[in-house]
Design an enzyme around this catalytic site. Structure first.
Site, PDB file in Angstrom:
ATOM      1  N   SER A 148       0.845  -1.199   0.000  1.00 21.00           N
ATOM      2  CA  SER A 148       0.000   0.000   0.000  1.00 21.00           C
ATOM      3  C   SER A 148       0.875   1.243   0.000  1.00 21.00           C
ATOM      4  O   SER A 148       2.019   1.213   0.468  1.00 21.00           O
ATOM      5  CB  SER A 148      -0.894  -0.001   1.251  1.00 21.00           C
ATOM      6  OG  SER A 148      -1.516   1.256   1.437  1.00 21.00           O
ATOM      7  N   TYR A 161      -1.742  -1.081  10.014  1.00 18.36           N
ATOM      8  CA  TYR A 161      -1.818  -1.282   8.561  1.00 18.36           C
ATOM      9  C   TYR A 161      -0.563  -0.735   7.891  1.00 18.36           C
ATOM     10  O   TYR A 161       0.082  -1.431   7.093  1.00 18.36           O
ATOM     11  CB  TYR A 161      -3.061  -0.583   8.008  1.00 18.36           C
ATOM     12  CG  TYR A 161      -3.243  -0.742   6.522  1.00 18.36           C
ATOM     13  CD1 TYR A 161      -3.625  -1.960   5.974  1.00 18.36           C
ATOM     14  CD2 TYR A 161      -3.041   0.338   5.660  1.00 18.36           C
ATOM     15  CE1 TYR A 161      -3.800  -2.101   4.599  1.00 18.36           C
ATOM     16  CE2 TYR A 161      -3.222   0.211   4.298  1.00 18.36           C
ATOM     17  CZ  TYR A 161      -3.604  -1.012   3.774  1.00 18.36           C
ATOM     18  OH  TYR A 161      -3.772  -1.153   2.417  1.00 18.36           O
TER      19      TYR A 161
END
Length: 260
Positions: A148, A161
């Site tokens: 990401s 995350y």
């Protein structure tokens, strides 16, 4: 002249998509990205096995496995069944993960952090280790992880995350270095906002706030992201390993200047 009557066009199509008959294992197969990727792999003539924490019998994969791949034994069992069903393995795509845990960093619960690291990082480690013997037997072996932009930029409220996806980038580089001796390519993509069901369902105010940092001003379509993934599995990417492809609509650009 149609593509069917143009040998050059046909060659270009086969060069930039996974080879027909390639055997691909996709984790996170029940998610929006995983489902669309399996559809496109099948359209390319690939044989596919999907694995996810939840059942997804309506995917187009040759085999769907429900397994918790944060457990190394379950990951090994899933890979073994996929290899047996597909007759081997050429590629692994690690798209499994948890994206929606939100807490302030100073009070982030330890249990939530550990769970996200296990899901976003350890599952990738275990599935790769389990797949290694089969990949080593392939002449076109590759692994592709989904990371990401948060891995490189950070993301407010999503400490676990961002940290776990950053670790995936380190995993990519390390495996690419070590497994190049076995002819296994390892790469990763780092997408920004993708039009998955969770992003589409996001409150309009939150989506607008996030898109304010994206020069192209919109989320990426599933096909835009999956197309990049198919390329990295294709013969055209045969000399690419250890790389991170950022798919962010220009979010990483420095837009400051001396004029408005």
């Amino acid at each position: 002249m149609t593509a069917d009557s143009n040998p050059g066009a046909n060659h270009a199509a086969t060069l930039t998509t996974p080879r027909r008959g390639a055997r691909v294992l996709v984790t996170g197969a029940a998610g929006g990205l995983g489902r669309r990727l399996i559809d496109l792999l099948v359209a390319c003539g690939c044989r596919t096995a999907g694995v996810d924490m939840v059942d997804a019998p309506d995917t187009r994969a040759d085999l769907h496995l429900q397994a918790d791949i944060t457990d190394p034994g379950a990951a090994a069992a899933a890979v073994n069944e996929a290899v047996e069903t597909l007759g081997g393995l050429d590629s692994v795509i690690g798209a499994a993960g948890i994206v929606d845990t939100i807490h302030r960093a100073a009070t982030f619960p330890a249990a939530d952090f550990r769970r996200d690291v296990e899901s976003n990082l350890m599952s990738q480690v275990f599935i790769s280790q389990a797949a290694y013997p089969a990949l080593r037997e392939s002449n076109t072996a590759s692994i592709l992880f989904v990371s990401s932009v948060a891995a490189q930029d950070g993301l407010r409220g999503q400490l676990s995350y961002s940290a776990s996806k950053a670790a995936v980038l380190g995993l990519t580089k390390s495996l690419a270095t070590e497994w190049s001796d076995d002819g296994i390519r390892v790469n990763a993509i780092a997408p920004g906002l993708i039009a998955t069901p969770k992003v589409v369902a996001m409150p309009e105010s939150a989506r607008t706030r996030l898109l304010s940092t994206v020069p192209l001003g919109r989320v990426a379509t599933l096909d835009e992201v999956c197309g990049c993934m198919l390329f990295l599995l294709s013969p055209a990417a045969g000399y690419i390993t250890g790389q991170i492809l950022r798919i962010d609509g220009g979010q990483s650009l420095n837009r400051a200047g001396l004029y408005k």
